[in-house]
Design an enzyme around this catalytic site. Sequence first.
Site, PDB file in Angstrom:
ATOM      1  N   LYS A   1      19.975  -7.568  -1.479  1.00 50.99           N
ATOM      2  CA  LYS A   1      21.384  -7.500  -1.906  1.00 50.99           C
ATOM      3  C   LYS A   1      21.706  -6.145  -2.520  1.00 50.99           C
ATOM      4  O   LYS A   1      22.788  -5.945  -3.061  1.00 50.99           O
ATOM      5  CB  LYS A   1      21.670  -8.598  -2.933  1.00 50.99           C
ATOM      6  CG  LYS A   1      21.470  -9.999  -2.423  1.00 50.99           C
ATOM      7  CD  LYS A   1      21.719 -10.991  -3.562  1.00 50.99           C
ATOM      8  CE  LYS A   1      20.849 -12.204  -3.445  1.00 50.99           C
ATOM      9  NZ  LYS A   1      20.741 -12.925  -4.713  1.00 50.99           N
TER      10      LYS A   1
ATOM     11  N   ARG B   1      -7.521  -9.002   0.414  1.00 51.25           N
ATOM     12  CA  ARG B   1      -8.511  -9.251  -0.661  1.00 51.25           C
ATOM     13  C   ARG B   1      -8.020  -8.845  -2.052  1.00 51.25           C
ATOM     14  O   ARG B   1      -8.382  -9.523  -3.023  1.00 51.25           O
ATOM     15  CB  ARG B   1      -9.881  -8.665  -0.308  1.00 51.25           C
ATOM     16  CG  ARG B   1      -9.983  -7.227  -0.199  1.00 51.25           C
ATOM     17  CD  ARG B   1     -10.803  -6.820   1.015  1.00 51.25           C
ATOM     18  NE  ARG B   1      -9.937  -6.817   2.189  1.00 51.25           N
ATOM     19  CZ  ARG B   1     -10.215  -7.416   3.327  1.00 51.25           C
ATOM     20  NH1 ARG B   1     -11.335  -8.056   3.480  1.00 51.25           N
ATOM     21  NH2 ARG B   1      -9.365  -7.354   4.333  1.00 51.25           N
ATOM     22  N   THR B   2      -7.236  -7.793  -2.159  1.00 55.80           N
ATOM     23  CA  THR B   2      -6.758  -7.441  -3.510  1.00 55.80           C
ATOM     24  C   THR B   2      -5.852  -8.544  -4.028  1.00 55.80           C
ATOM     25  O   THR B   2      -5.973  -8.991  -5.176  1.00 55.80           O
ATOM     26  CB  THR B   2      -6.020  -6.094  -3.475  1.00 55.80           C
ATOM     27  OG1 THR B   2      -6.849  -5.135  -2.820  1.00 55.80           O
ATOM     28  CG2 THR B   2      -5.696  -5.601  -4.877  1.00 55.80           C
TER      29      THR B   2
ATOM     30  N   HIS C   1      -6.277   3.421  -6.205  1.00 55.68           N
ATOM     31  CA  HIS C   1      -6.529   1.975  -6.145  1.00 55.68           C
ATOM     32  C   HIS C   1      -7.570   1.715  -7.242  1.00 55.68           C
ATOM     33  O   HIS C   1      -8.749   1.496  -6.971  1.00 55.68           O
ATOM     34  CB  HIS C   1      -7.062   1.641  -4.754  1.00 55.68           C
ATOM     35  CG  HIS C   1      -7.011   0.189  -4.388  1.00 55.68           C
ATOM     36  ND1 HIS C   1      -6.757  -0.817  -5.290  1.00 55.68           N
ATOM     37  CD2 HIS C   1      -7.192  -0.421  -3.182  1.00 55.68           C
ATOM     38  CE1 HIS C   1      -6.786  -1.981  -4.655  1.00 55.68           C
ATOM     39  NE2 HIS C   1      -7.048  -1.775  -3.379  1.00 55.68           N
TER      40      HIS C   1
ATOM     41  N   ARG D   1       1.236  -4.083  -5.751  1.00 54.21           N
ATOM     42  CA  ARG D   1       0.866  -3.097  -4.728  1.00 54.21           C
ATOM     43  C   ARG D   1       2.159  -2.610  -4.119  1.00 54.21           C
ATOM     44  O   ARG D   1       3.028  -3.411  -3.746  1.00 54.21           O
ATOM     45  CB  ARG D   1      -0.025  -3.719  -3.664  1.00 54.21           C
ATOM     46  CG  ARG D   1      -0.207  -2.796  -2.467  1.00 54.21           C
ATOM     47  CD  ARG D   1      -1.193  -3.308  -1.467  1.00 54.21           C
ATOM     48  NE  ARG D   1      -2.557  -3.208  -1.974  1.00 54.21           N
ATOM     49  CZ  ARG D   1      -3.645  -3.373  -1.221  1.00 54.21           C
ATOM     50  NH1 ARG D   1      -3.519  -3.651   0.071  1.00 54.21           N
ATOM     51  NH2 ARG D   1      -4.848  -3.277  -1.746  1.00 54.21           N
TER      52      ARG D   1
HETATM   53  N1   CP Z   1      -9.745  -3.318  -0.149  1.00 58.41           N
HETATM   54  C1   CP Z   1      -8.459  -3.697  -0.135  1.00 58.41           C
HETATM   55  O1   CP Z   1      -7.612  -3.158  -0.875  1.00 58.41           O
HETATM   56  O2   CP Z   1      -8.194  -4.700   0.754  1.00 58.41           O
HETATM   57  P1   CP Z   1      -6.766  -5.351   1.010  1.00 58.41           P
HETATM   58  O3   CP Z   1      -5.884  -4.271   1.578  1.00 58.41           O
HETATM   59  O4   CP Z   1      -7.007  -6.485   1.963  1.00 58.41           O
HETATM   60  O5   CP Z   1      -6.230  -5.825  -0.309  1.00 58.41           O
END
Ligand code: CP
Length: 353
Positions: A120, A91-92, A174, A141
């Site tokens: 590499k 979702r993120t 987050h 991420r």
């Molecule tokens: N809530 C959240 O970060 O979901 P994902 O890990 O699916 O991105």
Amino acid sequence: MQRTQEMTSVQPDWENFYPRPVSDKIPFFSRDGRVYDCLFAQQFSRDLLTLLFRTADALRDVTQKKDGADHVGSLLSDKRAMLYFVQPSTRTFMSFLNACHILGVRTSEIRDTSTSSEVKGETPEDTVRTFSSYVDMIIMRHPTPGFVEKTAWLMNRTGRPVPILSGGSGKDQHPTQALLDVYTLHRSFNGDIDDKHIVMVGDLKRGRTVRSLSYLMKNYKKIKLSFVSPAEFRMEADILEFLKRHNIPFQETEDFKGVMKTADAIYMTRIQDEHDKAGESKSVDYSPFYFRKENLRDIKDTCVIMHPLPRRHEIEVSVDDDPRAVFWRQERNGMWARAALMAYIFGVDGKIR
Ligand code: CP
């Protein structure tokens, strides 16, 4: 977005910069007093949150009609973004991607380092710096604590900085999840988040979403927090110290049923066993930290049940049909909140509201 000479000339090396308090580091990730790189929940003031929520609400409204969607889709059509997600995400990643599309930002992505020149021997730092040769924003991420911040720090020392937006960094933070979580509270409580009892449940030690959400609570008045977790996964001391410093009352307990009765929001989380070193999660009984259908009788009519998702068994699927279960709406709120944040960072949010 001019960076001051002072910022570039006085910054110490990374090893000296990283351990500094976040409050000292925020100016380095700001431009003209505005958030430039989004790395920490502490970067969001109440005023900024209110502004972003107004923008997100306006985006939902304006884009319902084609001419409005076309207008919004033209606002950043001169921009390109790289989504560098080298830790699993549904979702993120999807909400940032679609938020880019709403604003007209063109996107490219790396989701697996085996498809980049890191195989590499290129360092992740050089890989990410390479993106800035091609794009105007990097959304990332990364599993390594501090890596997203280090990228922003590095980029700010180059001649071509681009905003870095964290989509989740190690176990640390987050921040945009916390943004959408508070946006969900804002919508659930008709804009009135003050004076609420918020119960966070599960693996609080290793859950970055509950850490970031705790930081955001400093923006609201008379908040009470209950942290419900197995003894092995209690909230870390740095967050508890932050709450004490900001006079936010909290309790730690394993008695979920006892605290849910007075909750205004219950924020469920899954066990974060991807951070296990030697399968230690297997010895923890997580079942007392499940929300079951029968618990719907125990909570207030106005209580909302949230979850950053993905879930495993900690919320029974039959709970989803209850109007107090808002986690699917919460997920969708992420797209609008992230679009509002990007519009703000590029200074086009005033053309939406
Ligand atoms: N809530 C959240 O970060 O979901 P994902 O890990 O699916 O991105």
